[in-house]
Design a protein around this motif. Structure first.
Motif, PDB file in Angstrom:
ATOM      1  N   GLY A 102       0.786  -1.220   0.000  1.00  0.00           N
ATOM      2  CA  GLY A 102       0.000   0.000   0.000  1.00  0.00           C
ATOM      3  C   GLY A 102       0.820   1.272   0.000  1.00  0.00           C
ATOM      4  O   GLY A 102       0.262   2.370  -0.005  1.00  0.00           O
ATOM      5  N   ILE A 103       2.166   1.160   0.008  1.00  0.00           N
ATOM      6  CA  ILE A 103       3.041   2.339  -0.017  1.00  0.00           C
ATOM      7  C   ILE A 103       4.002   2.215  -1.198  1.00  0.00           C
ATOM      8  O   ILE A 103       4.642   1.176  -1.373  1.00  0.00           O
ATOM      9  CB  ILE A 103       3.856   2.483   1.287  1.00  0.00           C
ATOM     10  N   THR A 104       4.094   3.274  -1.979  1.00  0.00           N
ATOM     11  CA  THR A 104       5.074   3.369  -3.049  1.00  0.00           C
ATOM     12  C   THR A 104       5.930   4.597  -2.792  1.00  0.00           C
ATOM     13  O   THR A 104       5.395   5.698  -2.631  1.00  0.00           O
ATOM     14  CB  THR A 104       4.386   3.505  -4.423  1.00  0.00           C
ATOM     15  N   VAL A 105       7.242   4.413  -2.720  1.00  0.00           N
ATOM     16  CA  VAL A 105       8.154   5.541  -2.547  1.00  0.00           C
ATOM     17  C   VAL A 105       8.357   6.172  -3.917  1.00  0.00           C
ATOM     18  O   VAL A 105       8.810   5.509  -4.852  1.00  0.00           O
ATOM     19  CB  VAL A 105       9.496   5.098  -1.925  1.00  0.00           C
ATOM     20  N   GLU A 106       8.021   7.451  -4.043  1.00  0.00           N
ATOM     21  CA  GLU A 106       8.114   8.173  -5.316  1.00  0.00           C
ATOM     22  C   GLU A 106       9.417   8.958  -5.430  1.00  0.00           C
ATOM     23  O   GLU A 106      10.030   8.981  -6.492  1.00  0.00           O
ATOM     24  CB  GLU A 106       6.931   9.130  -5.471  1.00  0.00           C
ATOM     25  N   ARG A 107       9.823   9.635  -4.354  1.00  0.00           N
ATOM     26  CA  ARG A 107      11.028  10.464  -4.361  1.00  0.00           C
ATOM     27  C   ARG A 107      11.662  10.433  -2.984  1.00  0.00           C
ATOM     28  O   ARG A 107      10.977  10.338  -1.972  1.00  0.00           O
ATOM     29  CB  ARG A 107      10.696  11.917  -4.679  1.00  0.00           C
ATOM     30  N   VAL A 108      12.994  10.582  -2.967  1.00  0.00           N
ATOM     31  CA  VAL A 108      13.760  10.638  -1.721  1.00  0.00           C
ATOM     32  C   VAL A 108      14.678  11.850  -1.803  1.00  0.00           C
ATOM     33  O   VAL A 108      15.406  12.014  -2.788  1.00  0.00           O
ATOM     34  CB  VAL A 108      14.605   9.358  -1.510  1.00  0.00           C
TER      35      VAL A 108
END
Length: 163
Positions: free
Chosen positions: A31-37
């Motif tokens: 349920g979580i997608t990392v888009e940018r860091v």
């Protein structure tokens, strides 16, 4: 999917490794997608007891299908996996993950106030966020302007690779 900003910090143990492991754990959470860091910032502690080590801080943009309190619970599970304890307010910690924004949602819930009630004055959140997203806004104000006005911003620097 809701777009959210999370702020991560660590000032105990293997700080850089802990932050990277937390990003990896968030990305692996259903349920979580990392888009940018963001780049990592080296920051002085704000508040809490004197004599703490410097923090490493970074900011993430994630998208999620989780409800706000479910996202908070997922963050707290990752903190616990990294031996986070809550003994002293703003004390030293192995890992801190704060939900800064959850879409455009606002909430006065004492468990999860949205946007984060102190984010607009915390350079250690705002500056890395502005590095990652120069045009970002928080509550209708440019994050870069808020960062420039935050009292702790002058002491913040980008971490060297492998810090």
């Amino acid at each position: 999917m809701v777009s959210c900003i999370l702020a991560l910090g660590s000032n105990l143990g293997e700080r850089a490794g802990t932050l990277q492991a937390a990003v990896t754990a968030l990305a692996a959470t259903a349920g979580i997608t990392v888009e940018r860091v963001s780049d990592t910032a080296v920051t002085k502690p704000v508040g809490g007891p004197a004599g703490q080590p410097d923090f490493l801080n970074l900011v993430l943009r994630v998208t999620t299908t989780l409800a706000p309190l479910e996202l908070l619970a997922a963050c707290q599970e990752i903190e616990a996996a990294h031996h986070r304890t809550r003994e002293v307010r703003w004390g030293p910690r192995t890992l801190d993950i704060d939900v800064i924004t959850y879409g455009d949602e606002t909430s006065e819930d004492p468990v999860l106030t949205l946007p984060h009630p102190r984010a607009a004055e915390r350079g250690f959140v705002l500056l890395p966020w502005s590095w990652m997203e120069p045009e970002a806004e928080l509550a209708g104000k440019p994050v870069a302007e808020l960062a420039a006005a935050a009292s702790d911003t002058p002491g913040i620097k980008r971490a060297e690779a492998g810090a």
